[in-house]
Scaffold this active site. Sequence first.
Site, PDB file in Angstrom:
ATOM      1  N   ARG A 386       0.618 -78.550 -29.556  1.00  0.00           N
ATOM      2  CA  ARG A 386       1.498 -79.333 -30.435  1.00  0.00           C
ATOM      3  C   ARG A 386       1.467 -80.804 -30.054  1.00  0.00           C
ATOM      4  O   ARG A 386       1.514 -81.685 -30.908  1.00  0.00           O
ATOM      5  CB  ARG A 386       2.914 -78.781 -30.411  1.00  0.00           C
ATOM      6  CG  ARG A 386       3.736 -79.125 -29.194  1.00  0.00           C
ATOM      7  CD  ARG A 386       5.225 -79.030 -29.461  1.00  0.00           C
ATOM      8  NE  ARG A 386       5.742 -77.681 -29.428  1.00  0.00           N
ATOM      9  CZ  ARG A 386       6.170 -77.061 -28.318  1.00  0.00           C
ATOM     10  NH1 ARG A 386       6.127 -77.681 -27.163  1.00  0.00           N
ATOM     11  NH2 ARG A 386       6.637 -75.842 -28.372  1.00  0.00           N
ATOM     12  N   ASN A 504      11.234 -77.834 -28.969  1.00  0.00           N
ATOM     13  CA  ASN A 504      12.062 -77.931 -27.766  1.00  0.00           C
ATOM     14  C   ASN A 504      11.696 -76.769 -26.857  1.00  0.00           C
ATOM     15  O   ASN A 504      12.251 -75.684 -26.954  1.00  0.00           O
ATOM     16  CB  ASN A 504      13.539 -77.879 -28.159  1.00  0.00           C
ATOM     17  CG  ASN A 504      14.441 -78.166 -26.983  1.00  0.00           C
ATOM     18  OD1 ASN A 504      14.074 -77.920 -25.845  1.00  0.00           O
ATOM     19  ND2 ASN A 504      15.613 -78.689 -27.274  1.00  0.00           N
ATOM     20  N   ASP A 505      10.731 -77.037 -25.994  1.00  0.00           N
ATOM     21  CA  ASP A 505      10.171 -76.034 -25.091  1.00  0.00           C
ATOM     22  C   ASP A 505      11.210 -75.258 -24.305  1.00  0.00           C
ATOM     23  O   ASP A 505      10.932 -74.172 -23.819  1.00  0.00           O
ATOM     24  CB  ASP A 505       9.338 -76.771 -24.035  1.00  0.00           C
ATOM     25  CG  ASP A 505       7.884 -76.831 -24.399  1.00  0.00           C
ATOM     26  OD1 ASP A 505       7.476 -76.083 -25.275  1.00  0.00           O
ATOM     27  OD2 ASP A 505       7.170 -77.646 -23.779  1.00  0.00           O
ATOM     28  N   CYS A 506      12.354 -75.876 -24.139  1.00  0.00           N
ATOM     29  CA  CYS A 506      13.321 -75.333 -23.185  1.00  0.00           C
ATOM     30  C   CYS A 506      14.473 -74.622 -23.866  1.00  0.00           C
ATOM     31  O   CYS A 506      15.423 -74.227 -23.221  1.00  0.00           O
ATOM     32  CB  CYS A 506      13.836 -76.451 -22.296  1.00  0.00           C
ATOM     33  SG  CYS A 506      12.476 -77.228 -21.442  1.00  0.00           S
TER      34      CYS A 506
END
Length: 816
Positions: A386, A504-506
């Site tokens: 991404r 938002n990876d987290c």
Amino acid sequence: MSKARRPPKLPFAPLNDLQHCALSGVDPKVTQYGDYDRQTGEYMIHRPDTPQPWYNYLTNGHFTGYVSNTGGGTCFCDDAQNRRILRTHIHSRPVDQPGRWIYIRDRKSGRYWSATWAPTHNDLKQYKYQCRVGAGYTTISSAYNGIATTVSYFVPPQADCEIWRFEIMNRSKTDRLLDVFPYCEFMLWSQERDENLDAGFKCTDITCDDSVIIHRSMYDFPGSGGGWRRQYACFGSSATPRTFDVLMDAFVGPHNGYAAPAAVVNGKCSNYVNRGGQPCAAMQLPVRLPPGKTRRFNFVLGYAARQRAAKALAHKCAKDKWVDNQFARLRAAWQRHLAKFQAATGHAAFDVPFNYFAPVQSATTLLVSRSIAPSQLSGSRGLGFRDSNQDTLGAVAHQPQKVRELIALLLGVVRPAGDACHKFYPAEGTGMEQGYWDDHLWPALAVGRYVRETGDLEFLGKVLPYWQSRQRGTVLEHLERAARFAERRSGKNGLPLLGEADWNDCLNAYPGAESVFTACLYCHAVREMGAMYEALGDGRNARRMALKHRAMARRINRRCWDGRWYTRLILADGSTVGSSKNRYGKIFIESNVWAVTSGVARGQRARTALDSVRKHLGTPYGFRLCVPPYPDYDPTVGSISVFPPGMKENGSIFCHTNPWLVCAEAAIGRGRLAYDAFVRLSPYTKNRIQSYHCGEPYVVSQMITMPPNKQAGRARNAWLTGTASWFYVCMAEAILGVKPDYHGLRIDPCVPGWKSFNIQREFRGTKYDISVNNPQGVESGVRSVTINGKKIRGNLIPVMPSRRSVKVEVLMGARR
Ligand code: GLC
């Protein structure tokens, strides 16, 4: 003690200045370490003791390094994981060690110092310093003990090496006998191997051959079938050394430390060569300098696959003429690069970054991707799917060909099912971590933007492979499969499933969670695809895409509007994240800005969503990702809540999202608010809070810490961040409104009422000189466009490939 100028206070700083400085290690007396050079675009650093090392990237696309304002950093050739050349310690104190250092020693007095201040750290009352950070080079000048030095570090366009171009001048009134000692440390090709000291001792093989130091330690290259390989790094000089060292123990000594290495203290290297040990490159170069005289040296640090080639590289690249020619080429290439798109708005917060560092940072991010960075040295740094797709957006106006190659590479890691490898290692051809279900939707943006820049519609029909499959498909088919993947993997409410996480990876919620962000991204992607079909004259498929957009937008609007803003996730049990009903994480920026940009939110709802973002997430230095931050681990949202509140995704200013807000405001024509969001983020603004911000004030960072963290205002992770590309996009497309389209260049500015400004833009080989006038001071709306004196209908400048330069006059105002 000199009277201190107080650093400007952050209105929300919970610490007093002294406490802040103590925590950040910043000298409270100093508020300004450098400033922009408005003539050249470079950033000039006046003091070497910056709150943290201020870096610059040097790269020709193959050989890449980063260098700090005191000569620190590392470099690699092609593969940061397995072909790393210089060692740098991530946790060292003093910070930023070792480096590309040049010690100078006065033979008579025995005094010694360094041309880059580090590592000798001489008293700044006597040691004069200046550093120029420019596109592709860093130049550090010093004056100490009657001797002036200048060293420029750069990577030449045409060789796999870096050059340290060094000049030393006698400014005193007496003859001086000096020794110059360049020094750097080789690492054992990979971080992992380097940290295994025993392996290092056993494998080290370094020699000095014909005045060139050659590091040729063997190692077992992953993918080499278990065999051992040699590769060669070299260090050479334009002058023949009197003595040299190739082992750290000999040059530094086991107990001396870098500030007083044994060889420099003693005034000579050992000429000692032995296999095994810790490799370095050091030389002693004697200089006799009468008053007023200057002597020049070139040092070369390079890579080659063969020993003979390494030696030849060092010899060839050390010559003055070659070095000067390469430096001139490098500068000319950057000048051409920057000249493709320039703006004169008369507003420094805009013009200064736009015309220099913003395109430099975008280009660097495109080339170096999420490779190693000062804060992330670990080996496993491949291409982020991404991230790299987004990197193309800010670089395509300048480097369309490179962008095309990168997009083709990325589409090759889309799986036949339509999803993509989250991370990908091109050097090894491996990929990993599926399950981030926003990934596959980003290429639609990258492809659309590339084709609109170039008019290369054929690219849409280019046949490319799918990941680890015999199947192949056109670019458009890859995009179709991605969209279908999102449709198939949707939840009870018809929104795409989150998977591991979205952008938002987290934010890792339980299985079954649906992502409002991914749903908006999907809408944006299908809208892009609709435009592609339209450009191809395929109305049926264009309408099919419009229907997909409408259906998903309806679902989002029906199910995800919380009253004042859009929620962020719908969890499997029907509860939400990002709602006023939540205790923490009541509002998130991502879903709100993307709802507007993707055309999901319209009219009053769009304005309300962005007003809520401003009200709840706005700070003077940018917009936070979410509030209130999670105080403790909460398994319903996952790793976001592992970070301390105010840090990273857990409620910091996660800068990447801020240009999105600028784009969203511009999409609804609110020029003042778009510009306000832009100015808060602009590095130019950060230049006024250097001692709080701590990071490089010339490039954008990944994040800025927020309360309740006590170091609120502190930036981290500059340079290689998704912020770079979007920061440029928001300036070029949202504010200036220069929007390449399939059949021309659309001009649609969204400004804070600027009365006039000028844009120079190269588009498909033609230079457009665009003057915008806005006598009524409106925020958006184009009334008329005149091309070479002739009025056209609408605001789309048609493609004029045969013209060398075209004069465009744009009149903003209410349309008649
Ligand atoms: C980091 C990652 C990026 C992600 C972002 C937000 O910058 O590289 O992929 O989107 O964090 O979590």
